[in-house]
Design a protein around this motif. Structure first.
Motif, mmCIF file in Angstrom:
data_model
loop_
_atom_site.group_PDB
_atom_site.id
_atom_site.type_symbol
_atom_site.label_atom_id
_atom_site.label_comp_id
_atom_site.label_asym_id
_atom_site.label_seq_id
_atom_site.Cartn_x
_atom_site.Cartn_y
_atom_site.Cartn_z
ATOM 1 N N TYR A 1 0.851 -1.181 0.000
ATOM 2 C CA TYR A 1 0.000 0.000 0.000
ATOM 3 C C TYR A 1 0.890 1.235 0.000
ATOM 4 O O TYR A 1 2.003 1.223 0.505
ATOM 5 C CB TYR A 1 -0.873 0.045 1.261
ATOM 6 C CG TYR A 1 -1.859 -1.073 1.391
ATOM 7 C CD1 TYR A 1 -1.486 -2.283 1.981
ATOM 8 C CD2 TYR A 1 -3.158 -0.941 0.952
ATOM 9 C CE1 TYR A 1 -2.383 -3.329 2.101
ATOM 10 C CE2 TYR A 1 -4.078 -1.969 1.079
ATOM 11 C CZ TYR A 1 -3.668 -3.156 1.656
ATOM 12 O OH TYR A 1 -4.569 -4.181 1.780
ATOM 13 N N GLN B 1 0.447 5.375 1.234
ATOM 14 C CA GLN B 1 -0.437 6.254 1.988
ATOM 15 C C GLN B 1 0.001 7.689 1.772
ATOM 16 O O GLN B 1 1.154 8.040 2.038
ATOM 17 C CB GLN B 1 -0.416 5.916 3.481
ATOM 18 C CG GLN B 1 -1.469 6.652 4.282
ATOM 19 C CD GLN B 1 -1.604 6.112 5.694
ATOM 20 O OE1 GLN B 1 -0.622 5.750 6.329
ATOM 21 N NE2 GLN B 1 -2.832 6.062 6.206
ATOM 22 N N GLY C 1 -5.476 8.698 1.623
ATOM 23 C CA GLY C 1 -5.625 7.470 2.397
ATOM 24 C C GLY C 1 -4.681 6.373 1.936
ATOM 25 O O GLY C 1 -3.694 6.596 1.246
ATOM 26 N N LEU C 2 -5.047 5.164 2.317
ATOM 27 C CA LEU C 2 -4.239 3.978 2.034
ATOM 28 C C LEU C 2 -4.748 3.353 0.742
ATOM 29 O O LEU C 2 -5.916 3.007 0.634
ATOM 30 C CB LEU C 2 -4.452 3.019 3.202
ATOM 31 C CG LEU C 2 -3.401 2.008 3.609
ATOM 32 C CD1 LEU C 2 -2.085 2.683 3.905
ATOM 33 C CD2 LEU C 2 -3.879 1.256 4.836
ATOM 34 N N GLN D 1 -4.739 3.426 13.478
ATOM 35 C CA GLN D 1 -3.414 3.831 13.013
ATOM 36 C C GLN D 1 -2.928 5.033 13.823
ATOM 37 O O GLN D 1 -3.611 6.046 13.937
ATOM 38 C CB GLN D 1 -3.417 4.188 11.522
ATOM 39 C CG GLN D 1 -2.028 4.466 10.976
ATOM 40 C CD GLN D 1 -2.001 4.691 9.482
ATOM 41 O OE1 GLN D 1 -2.985 5.084 8.871
ATOM 42 N NE2 GLN D 1 -0.837 4.436 8.857
ATOM 43 N N LYS E 1 -10.452 6.692 4.104
ATOM 44 C CA LYS E 1 -9.339 7.599 4.387
ATOM 45 C C LYS E 1 -9.065 7.760 5.875
ATOM 46 O O LYS E 1 -8.061 8.347 6.264
ATOM 47 C CB LYS E 1 -9.614 8.963 3.753
ATOM 48 C CG LYS E 1 -9.597 8.912 2.239
ATOM 49 C CD LYS E 1 -9.915 10.259 1.621
ATOM 50 C CE LYS E 1 -9.983 10.122 0.104
ATOM 51 N NZ LYS E 1 -10.348 11.386 -0.558
#
Lengths: 112, 112
Positions: free
Chosen positions: A35, A37, A42-43, B38, B104
């Motif tokens: 991924y 970010q 976002g991811l 996160q 997100k």
């Protein structure tokens, strides 16, 4: 200890210089993915792999390559990095896509 | 187009209160939905997974609901603590697809 490791953790490079970010997991997971970010975006999944020798594109695969020659390793290759690939990269592994994903600590890449 | 929407505004909440976050999705038919936490600069950490045939899932002070009619999942943190301050991400696996898509994220700030 069950973990996903990534190397390097930080990398500053120049446009066009090929680089590889390594990812390794010790949990015998079949599913691995990469991924990126970015703030406000976002991811986003770049590539994923269901098992050895099985890889597929995620949402943003352009400019990246991956390989899965062994179950534990899933390197991310940038053949010709560009500044728009400056980002925070995460590798993740799991038994499958439907199970919890274990994320690595991240690699902060800057391309100048 | 496919979208996963989480509130972009941070949720500021007093310690001890319940924080509620929303994850709405469009043009997905997920069989599973996951929630992650996160912290800044670190990889997401898995919290909870809920299946399409489950209405609610709990883990300690966390509760997740999943309404496939409304195309929405709610994530609750009860008796919130300053240590709960983080960004919370929802993720869903598309039915018949091996990719995982993330929202997100929604930042939570618990005020002592």
């Amino acid at each position: 200890e069950a973990q996903v490791t990534q190397n390097p953790r930080y990398l500053i490079t120049v446009t066009g210089k090929k680089l590889t970010v390594t990812c390794s997991q010790n949990m015998n997971h079949e599913y691995m993915s990469w991924y990126r970010q970015d703030p406000g975006l976002g991811l986003r999944q770049i590539y994923y792999s269901m098992n050895v020798e099985v890889t597929d594109k995620g949402d943003v695969p352009e400019g990246y390559k991956v390989s899965r020659k062994e179950k534990r390793n899933f390197p991310l290759i940038l053949e010709s990095p560009s500044p728009n690939q400056t980002s925070l990269y995460f590798c993740a592994s799991s038994l499958s896509v439907i199970y919890e994903q274990y994320f690595g600590p991240g690699t902060r890449l800057t391309v100048t | 187009s496919q979208k996963i929407e989480q509130n972009s505004e941070a949720l500021n909440i007093q310690e001890g209160k319940t924080a509620t976050l929303t994850c709405n999705y469009t043009n997905y038919s997920p069989a599973y939905l996951q929630w992650y936490r996160q912290d800044p600069g670190r990889g997401p950490v898995f919290l909870l997974l809920i299946r399409e045939n489950e209405k609610e899932k709990r883990k300690e002070r966390l509760k997740v609901t999943f309404d496939t009619t409304l195309k929405q999942s709610l994530f609750h943190i009860t008796a919130s603590q300053p240590a709960d301050s983080a960004t919370y991400l929802c993720a869903l696996q598309v039915h018949g697809n091996n990719r995982l898509a993330f929202g997100k994220g929604n930042q939570v700030v618990v005020i002592p």
